[in-house]
Motif scaffolding. Structure first.
Motif, mmCIF file in Angstrom:
data_model
loop_
_atom_site.group_PDB
_atom_site.id
_atom_site.type_symbol
_atom_site.label_atom_id
_atom_site.label_comp_id
_atom_site.label_asym_id
_atom_site.label_seq_id
_atom_site.Cartn_x
_atom_site.Cartn_y
_atom_site.Cartn_z
ATOM 1 N N GLU A 140 0.838 -1.206 0.000
ATOM 2 C CA GLU A 140 0.000 0.000 0.000
ATOM 3 C C GLU A 140 0.876 1.261 0.000
ATOM 4 O O GLU A 140 0.577 2.243 -0.672
ATOM 5 C CB GLU A 140 -0.934 0.007 1.213
ATOM 6 C CG GLU A 140 -2.050 -1.032 1.134
ATOM 7 C CD GLU A 140 -1.587 -2.471 1.312
ATOM 8 O OE1 GLU A 140 -0.528 -2.672 1.955
ATOM 9 O OE2 GLU A 140 -2.260 -3.379 0.800
ATOM 10 N N ALA A 143 2.264 1.716 -3.427
ATOM 11 C CA ALA A 143 1.208 2.155 -4.354
ATOM 12 C C ALA A 143 0.901 3.637 -4.133
ATOM 13 O O ALA A 143 0.724 4.391 -5.092
ATOM 14 C CB ALA A 143 -0.045 1.308 -4.164
ATOM 15 N N GLU A 243 -1.243 -1.016 -8.281
ATOM 16 C CA GLU A 243 -1.202 -1.705 -6.983
ATOM 17 C C GLU A 243 -0.247 -2.893 -7.104
ATOM 18 O O GLU A 243 0.101 -3.314 -8.210
ATOM 19 C CB GLU A 243 -2.587 -2.273 -6.617
ATOM 20 C CG GLU A 243 -3.705 -1.270 -6.558
ATOM 21 C CD GLU A 243 -3.893 -0.645 -5.181
ATOM 22 O OE1 GLU A 243 -3.118 -0.976 -4.255
ATOM 23 O OE2 GLU A 243 -4.798 0.180 -5.057
#
Ligand code: SF4
Length: 258
Positions: A140, A143, A243
């Protein structure tokens, strides 16, 4: 033009386009997706949401085209006496976190969903849980930094920190990629000249492996990234957000039922 009339003309174009032979229809769609940089780059909405099937067809065409370019590049390298160090079972480049747009994750998830790949799918689901614990919130964080895009130094630092943990991609099973036929462009393009010693995350000098330059492939990769981004943005995903491949594949496979 008002929203309603725009929707209407988009529907009319779609109906017309559905009557075309498949190759021609897709070529037309690719033209539409890339015609307006504002839409392709996610600053303006594409007038309709394209289907997963169309996103998969575009992705498969790009994968096929890159494979042909990679073969040509290898032939060119061989003719000049260069030695490519990559061989089956080498997992050096699979220690890097792979970020992709949704169409490429969809291709990998669809591949794993096939009945004949049930064993690989079950293995991935179990392995993914272990992988997730090892990488923590790195996917995360990477990303977010990738999307922010202003400061690549921050992204590179986070990328290297994750790479240094030497966690193998959750799709790598004993040295083999379980989505090999559907692996993303970045994996298809990965290669090292002479030695793979600098490919793995223990390479703390961060001197990258030597790569081949081959204009047809290098130029193709630029236009492929642009088309994938446009396809991602027109498919209803969060604009421009790439992602982690493993995270997206796990999500796209849906809840475990086996
Ligand atoms: S998708 Fe396959 S080739 Fe790419 S990093 Fe993962 S295991 Fe390696």
């Amino acid at each position: 033009m008002g929203r309603r009339s725009r929707d209407k003309s988009a529907r009319r174009r779609e109906a017309k386009s559905a009557q075309l032979p498949e190759g021609e229809r897709l070529a037309r769609l690719v033209g539409e997706l890339t015609a307006d940089p504002e839409m392709a780059e996610g600053r303006r909405r594409f007038p309709r949401q394209i289907s997963d099937e169309d996103a998969l067809a575009i992705t498969a065409a790009l994968h096929g085209e890159l494979d042909e370019g990679v073969v040509a590049r290898e032939e060119d390298a061989r003719s000049r006496g260069a030695r490519i160090a990559c061989e089956r079972g080498c997992t050096g480049c699979c220690e890097e976190m792979v970020l992709v747009s949704r169409p490429e994750a969809l291709a990998a998830a669809r591949f794993l969903s096939r009945e004949e790949n049930a064993d690989a799918r079950r293995w991935f689901r179990a392995n993914f849980r272990r992988w997730r614990e090892s990488v923590s919130d790195d996917p995360e964080r990477l990303a977010d930094l990738d999307l922010r895009g202003e400061d690549r130094a921050d992204y590179l630092e986070a990328h290297r920190a994750n790479w240094g943990k030497r966690v193998l991609c959750a799709l790598n099973r004993d040295g083999d990629c379980v989505v090999y036929d559907a692996r993303p462009l970045v994996c298809r393009n990965a290669h090292a000249l002479d030695t793979s010693a600098r490919c793995h995350g223990g390479n703390q000098g961060w001197v990258p492996a030597t790569r081949l330059t081959f204009a047809p492939v290098d130029e193709f990769l630029g236009s492929a990234a642009y088309l994938l981004r446009a396809t991602h943005n027109a498919g209803g995903a969060r604009p421009n957000r790439r992602e982690s491949l493993c995270v997206l594949v796990d999500q796209l496979l849906g809840p475990e039922s086996e």
